[in-house]
Design an enzyme around this catalytic site. Structure first.
Site, PDB file in Angstrom:
ATOM      1  N   CYS A 168       0.817  -1.215   0.000  1.00 13.08           N
ATOM      2  CA  CYS A 168       0.000   0.000   0.000  1.00 13.08           C
ATOM      3  C   CYS A 168       0.849   1.263   0.000  1.00 13.08           C
ATOM      4  CB  CYS A 168      -0.930  -0.007   1.213  1.00 13.08           C
ATOM      5  SG  CYS A 168      -2.129  -1.359   1.202  1.00 13.08           S
ATOM      6  N   ASN A 169       2.111   1.144   0.314  1.00 11.70           N
ATOM      7  CA  ASN A 169       3.023   2.284   0.293  1.00 11.70           C
ATOM      8  C   ASN A 169       3.313   2.766  -1.128  1.00 11.70           C
ATOM      9  OD1 ASN A 169       5.468   3.962   1.097  1.00 11.70           O
ATOM     10  ND2 ASN A 169       6.487   2.319  -0.018  1.00 11.70           N
TER      11      ASN A 169
END
Length: 361
Positions: A168-169
């Site tokens: 998700c980064n």
């Protein structure tokens, strides 16, 4: 005697560092197949031959109901799962099966988003100088960046960068990376593609691993693409957003809260219940460091493109930061319509923001 070295920028070099990168086009794509979140628990426990786990099924139903997700698009279909029953158990060796599907499908889904971004940009595909591809779905060599280069017919000289396993980064990381590429390479036009397919984390339920149920409820499939560059050509390119600055922060002693591990059974997902609180408690420090140089301290005065890791995360950050309901509306809308799209999520939200801005004009 210590020698003295003087370095002077030439006019051409100085101009290269002037100005900020601009986001020139966005494209998004999802699989045509989608699942209704309200009925998904019935499908999930039926297809994994787990309908006898009645209490576990009811727990999953409660998780889905609280998720604030309406639907999710998935490459996985009932037919595909029936053809590959090893995907439906919790821990059967299935990495080869998952890899075979992902290596083919991830670049294809990425191509759909890329073509939309290129069409909106309106310039010849030959003007793309750089390609950055990001996915947490599978690993292969040559990578998905190479496969997409062939699918799109990009120049063989295009400068490619492949980024795997950013999770998700990745959405924010791509913005940070493309800013540097666009601003430090004169005339660069950078195509960024994020493509995620959840086949690597789909598996049957486990009575010992409740966070697996969260993964089965939360993630959706989708791809997003953007084209970035500096100094848009008047009348030929239309800037949508300006990338002014970028930063990244590690919160100490939090590396055990969210972990994904690649195993013979696929990609395993482990998420601590403390994640929403940890994010909410630390977000303001990040905001202060990012906006203090610009004299901004009212968090309701800026627009938010917040990665919606889950509904609880959005709620806690909104409450802790004192945000009005409209600040995170775009993030909530994307979560509702698509689920958590990992790397593509931030670009979906940017797309939602610019569409809303056009309506408000």
């Amino acid at each position: 005697m210590t020698p003295t070295v003087t370095v002077q920028l030439t006019d051409d070099t100085a101009k290269r560092f002037e100005g900020h990168a601009k986001l020139l086009a966005i494209g998004t794509a999802t699989p045509t197949n989608w699942v209704d979140q309200a009925t998904y628990p019935d499908f999930y426990f039926r297809i994994t031959n787990s309908e006898h786990l009645l209490e576990h099924k009811e727990k999953f139903r409660r998780i889905c109901n609280k998720s604030k997700i309406r639907k999710r698009h998935l490459v996985l279909t009932e037919e595909l799962l029936k053809e590959n029953p090893n995907l439906c158990t919790y821990n059967d060796a299935s990495l080869n099966t998952r890899q075979d599907i992902l290596v083919s499908e991830v670049p294809k889904l990425g191509k759909e988003a890329a073509m939309k971004a290129i069409k909106e940009w309106g310039r010849p595909i030959s003007e793309i100088t750089h390609l950055v591809f990001c996915t947490t779905s599978g690993v292969d060599m040559p990578g998905a960046d190479f496969q997409l280069t062939k699918l799109l017919g990009l120049n063989s000289s295009v400068k490619r960068l492949m980024m795997y396993q950013q999770g998700c980064n990745a959405g924010a990381a791509m913005l940070r990376l493309v800013k540097g590429l666009a601003e430090n390479n004169k005339g660069a036009r950078v195509l960024v593609v994020c493509s995620g397919i959840t086949i690597n984390i789909f598996r049957g339920p486990s009575l010992e691993q409740d966070d697996n149920l969260l993964a089965q409820c939360l993630f959706g499939d989708g791809s997003a693409a953007m084209i970035d560059g500096k100094d848009p050509r008047p009348g030929l390119e239309t800037p949508l957003f300006e990338l002014v600055s970028s930063a990244q922060t590690i919160v100490p002693n939090t590396d055990s809260h969210l972990k994904l591990h690649l195993r013979e059974m696929g990609l395993t997902f482990h998420c601590s219940r403390a994640v929403p609180s940890v994010l909410a408690e630390n977000v303001e420090d990040c905001l202060v460091k990012a906006f203090e140089p610009y004299g901004i301290s009212d968090w309701n005065s800026i627009f938010w493109v917040f990665h919606p890791g889950g509904n609880a995360i959005v709620d806690r950050v909104e409450e802790r930061s004192g945000l009005g309901p409209e600040r995170l509306r775009a993030s909530r809308d994307v979560l509702s319509e698509y689920g958590n799209l990992t790397s593509a999520c931030v670009l979906f939200i940017l797309d939602e923001m610019r569409k809303k801005s056009k309506k408000d004009e």
